[in-house]
Motif scaffolding. Structure first.
Motif, PDB file in Angstrom:
ATOM      1  N   PRO A  13       0.806  -1.221   0.000  1.00  0.00           N
ATOM      2  CA  PRO A  13       0.000   0.000   0.000  1.00  0.00           C
ATOM      3  C   PRO A  13       0.841   1.273   0.000  1.00  0.00           C
ATOM      4  O   PRO A  13       1.890   1.333   0.623  1.00  0.00           O
ATOM      5  CB  PRO A  13      -0.813  -0.116   1.292  1.00  0.00           C
ATOM      6  N   GLY A  28      -2.181   2.039  -4.769  1.00  0.00           N
ATOM      7  CA  GLY A  28      -3.337   2.515  -4.022  1.00  0.00           C
ATOM      8  C   GLY A  28      -4.625   2.184  -4.726  1.00  0.00           C
ATOM      9  O   GLY A  28      -4.638   1.565  -5.803  1.00  0.00           O
ATOM     10  N   ASP A  29      -5.712   2.599  -4.107  1.00  0.00           N
ATOM     11  CA  ASP A  29      -7.052   2.318  -4.622  1.00  0.00           C
ATOM     12  C   ASP A  29      -7.180   2.729  -6.086  1.00  0.00           C
ATOM     13  O   ASP A  29      -6.774   3.818  -6.469  1.00  0.00           O
ATOM     14  CB  ASP A  29      -8.085   3.070  -3.785  1.00  0.00           C
ATOM     15  N   ASP A  44      -9.014  -0.190  -1.923  1.00  0.00           N
ATOM     16  CA  ASP A  44      -8.725   0.303  -0.574  1.00  0.00           C
ATOM     17  C   ASP A  44      -9.718  -0.342   0.382  1.00  0.00           C
ATOM     18  O   ASP A  44     -10.925  -0.183   0.232  1.00  0.00           O
ATOM     19  CB  ASP A  44      -8.864   1.819  -0.541  1.00  0.00           C
ATOM     20  N   GLY A  51      -4.415   1.990   5.335  1.00  0.00           N
ATOM     21  CA  GLY A  51      -3.737   1.684   4.093  1.00  0.00           C
ATOM     22  C   GLY A  51      -3.924   0.265   3.602  1.00  0.00           C
ATOM     23  O   GLY A  51      -3.329  -0.125   2.606  1.00  0.00           O
ATOM     24  N   ILE A  53      -5.021  -2.858   1.623  1.00  0.00           N
ATOM     25  CA  ILE A  53      -5.519  -2.994   0.261  1.00  0.00           C
ATOM     26  C   ILE A  53      -5.876  -4.451  -0.020  1.00  0.00           C
ATOM     27  O   ILE A  53      -5.396  -5.368   0.644  1.00  0.00           O
ATOM     28  CB  ILE A  53      -4.502  -2.499  -0.792  1.00  0.00           C
ATOM     29  N   SER A  88     -15.252   0.058   3.641  1.00  0.00           N
ATOM     30  CA  SER A  88     -14.440  -1.025   3.085  1.00  0.00           C
ATOM     31  C   SER A  88     -15.241  -2.316   2.983  1.00  0.00           C
ATOM     32  O   SER A  88     -15.186  -3.020   1.963  1.00  0.00           O
ATOM     33  CB  SER A  88     -13.202  -1.261   3.956  1.00  0.00           C
TER      34      SER A  88
END
Length: 103
Positions: A13, A28-29, A44, A51, A53, A88
C-alpha cells in the motif's frame, strides 16, 4: 525476504508510506497490476489497519483481502474509523456474488 533475492517484486500500500519494510512498488485504490499475465484491481479496504488494500482479479472472479475479512466476519478495528471500516466492507460486499474470497 529470500524471494526478493530471486528477483520477486513486492507490492504494498502507498499509505501509510514507509510503514511496511521491503516494498518495491507502492499501489493505491484504483491501481491496476499484472501478476503472471492476470490483471488485478487494487481496492482500498482500510479500517482494520490504515492503508490496507485488497487485490481483485475480476476475470478469475477472485479477491485477496488479507485480514480485512475472516471466515466468521471482519477483524478488529486497530486503526481507522468505524465509517472507514464500514465503507471497506460495503466495497467488498459490492463485488459480484460469484467472487471467491481469499484471506
Amino acid at each position: 525476504m529470500e524471494l526478493k533475492a530471486d528477483g520477486v517484486k513486492v507490492y504494498g500500500p502507498s499509505e501509510p508510506n514507509g510503514k511496511i519494510p521491503g516494498i518495491d512498488e507502492t499501489v493505491g485504490d484504483g491501481a491496476t497490476l499484472t501478476f503472471g499475465g492476470r490483471t488485478a484491481n487494487v481496492i482500498d479496504v482500510g479500517g482494520h489497519t490504515m492503508g490496507h488494500i485488497a487485490y481483485h482479479f475480476p476475470e478469475e472472479k477472485t479477491v485477496f483481502v488479507g485480514d480485512a475479512l475472516f471466515a466468521l466476519g471482519c477483524g478488529r478495528m486497530f486503526e481507522g474509523t468505524p465509517a472507514q471500516f464500514w465503507t471497506s466492507l460495503k466495497t467488498l460486499r459490492s463485488l459480484p456474488d460469484d467472487t471467491t474470497v481469499y484471506w
